[in-house]
Design an enzyme around this catalytic site. Sequence first.
Site, short mmCIF file in Angstrom:
data_model
loop_
_atom_site.label_atom_id
_atom_site.label_comp_id
_atom_site.label_asym_id
_atom_site.label_seq_id
_atom_site.Cartn_x
_atom_site.Cartn_y
_atom_site.Cartn_z
CD GLU A 25 -2.96 0.95 2.38
OE1 GLU A 25 -2.92 -0.02 3.16
OE2 GLU A 25 -3.88 1.81 2.39
CG ASN A 172 -9.58 -1.87 1.39
OD1 ASN A 172 -9.29 -3.03 1.68
ND2 ASN A 172 -9.33 -0.86 2.21
CD GLU A 173 -10.29 -2.50 6.10
OE1 GLU A 173 -10.21 -1.40 6.66
OE2 GLU A 173 -9.70 -3.51 6.52
CE1 TYR A 239 -3.44 -6.23 9.02
CE2 TYR A 239 -5.74 -5.63 8.84
CZ TYR A 239 -4.46 -5.63 8.33
OH TYR A 239 -4.20 -5.03 7.12
CD GLU A 295 -6.14 -4.83 4.32
OE1 GLU A 295 -6.03 -4.43 5.50
OE2 GLU A 295 -6.56 -4.12 3.39
CD GLN A 344 0.19 -2.45 3.86
OE1 GLN A 344 0.99 -1.79 3.20
NE2 GLN A 344 -1.02 -1.99 4.21
#
Length: 491
Positions: A25, A172-173, A239, A295, A344
């Site tokens: 990103e 995204n999101e 996460y 992710e 990432q």
Amino acid sequence: MSKLVVNTHNKKSKINKEIYGHFSEHLGRCIYEGIYVGENSKIPNVNGMRCDVVEALKEIKIPVLRWPGGCFADEYHWKDGIGPKDSRKKMVNTHWGGVVEDNSFGTHEFMELCKQLNCEPYINGNVGSGSVQEMSEWIEYLTFDGISPMAELRKQNGQTEPWKVKFFGVGNENWGCGGNMTPEFYGNMYRRYQTYCRNYGQNKLYKIACGPNIDDYDWTEGVMKVAANFMDAFTLHYYTHPGGWLNKGPATGFDEKTWYISLNKTLKIEELINNHLEIMNRYDPERRVDLIIDEWGGWYDVEPGTNPGFLYQQNTMRDALIAGINLNIFNKHSDRVKMANLAQVVNVLQSVILTEGDKMILTPTYYVFDMYKNHQEATLIESYIDTKKIGIEEENLVPNLHESASIDDQGRINITINNLSIGEDYNIEGIIVDKQVKSVQATILTSEMGAHNTFDNPEAVKPEKFTKFVITDKGLDFTIPACSVISFILE
Ligand code: AHR
């Protein structure tokens, strides 16, 4: 002695290589400094891409790279990142540190990076603040082989041939940084945007819809109800925050309890995969829609003294175990999990690589990806291991051992196994059903729980050849040391 049973007869799904994917990103020092230094940099580069980073990623066979975000994707306007560099728009990266984004890394640079890495591009389009036309024109620019305004523009910018782009994310999101939408609203937006994501010539898009955060089952229900028939895949973000979102805790210097909390939280992803798939299956009974975990990884407090918006963190043996567990779980769900992208790739969150100026270090997570790479494109086979619960407190117990196994097209068997205990070694009797083991190649990554590599001590944690096994009539016996990851290739 714990039994490990690997049944070569029970072949399951193919482990898509994309499960071993990564995410980049425009965030902190991921793209700029970490990957792209520009053609005029003193750091050795090819067309601006750091040679050391590209070589290291090729070594682990990076199969796919997601770009440009993340939250940045829904603020990114691709036309700002094409054409002569000195006339590209400078903008503020509002999500990540408020720094100037000079757009010197754009579409052409990303596609050049993927070419150097020999990996598939996964491009994430902008739904939150971009228009349908903008998304549609990006795909035309990338993939149209004919006469059209976007194809002409691409040619003017030096790329005559269209690129091949398969993986395309539509937002995204969007439940959060991508527009704060409700599931039904996004579902309808998705239907509309994806309509204009055209297949040009031989290029066939694989359309990826924005899925839930963690256990937001309402999102899965709401989007699938409206849009299941229009997508190839649906995403999940999860996460490992050891202390929760508000108090994540440090990346190094954590205590034993935090170790077990971290691994316990990591293991929860299996329940999330099962629960989201159950909802998806109700709206997609033919199970056509894949699940992509685009992710994942450990997310801690930023390294003290660094920009809080850059999400730079160290990487320890805890991250090695987080990677080992997640990848074993993805392997075991490879019938429906078709891609995963660690967040990432360089200098942000659970990175495989950290850089400082012209220096680069490989993290414990890097080595796990290296040790697991033989699973890519192999076939999952049934495996089982005896376990017991270990840990500090009842609510954070974890199994002591965790494994997955696959067989490649030449009949080689890959086994990856983790010891989650900080202090205990375990003796294992490995039984390989219907296979006489003739030779074994084994690698181990082990150290104490907080061990990590630094720019002063870059080889504090590194894999070694593992030789402490005995080939038996049934398979192989070995002792797995505490806090370790082992990979075996059996012939
Ligand atoms: O990976 C960092 C951020 O985490 C991403 O930009 C976003 O999608 C997620 O919230």
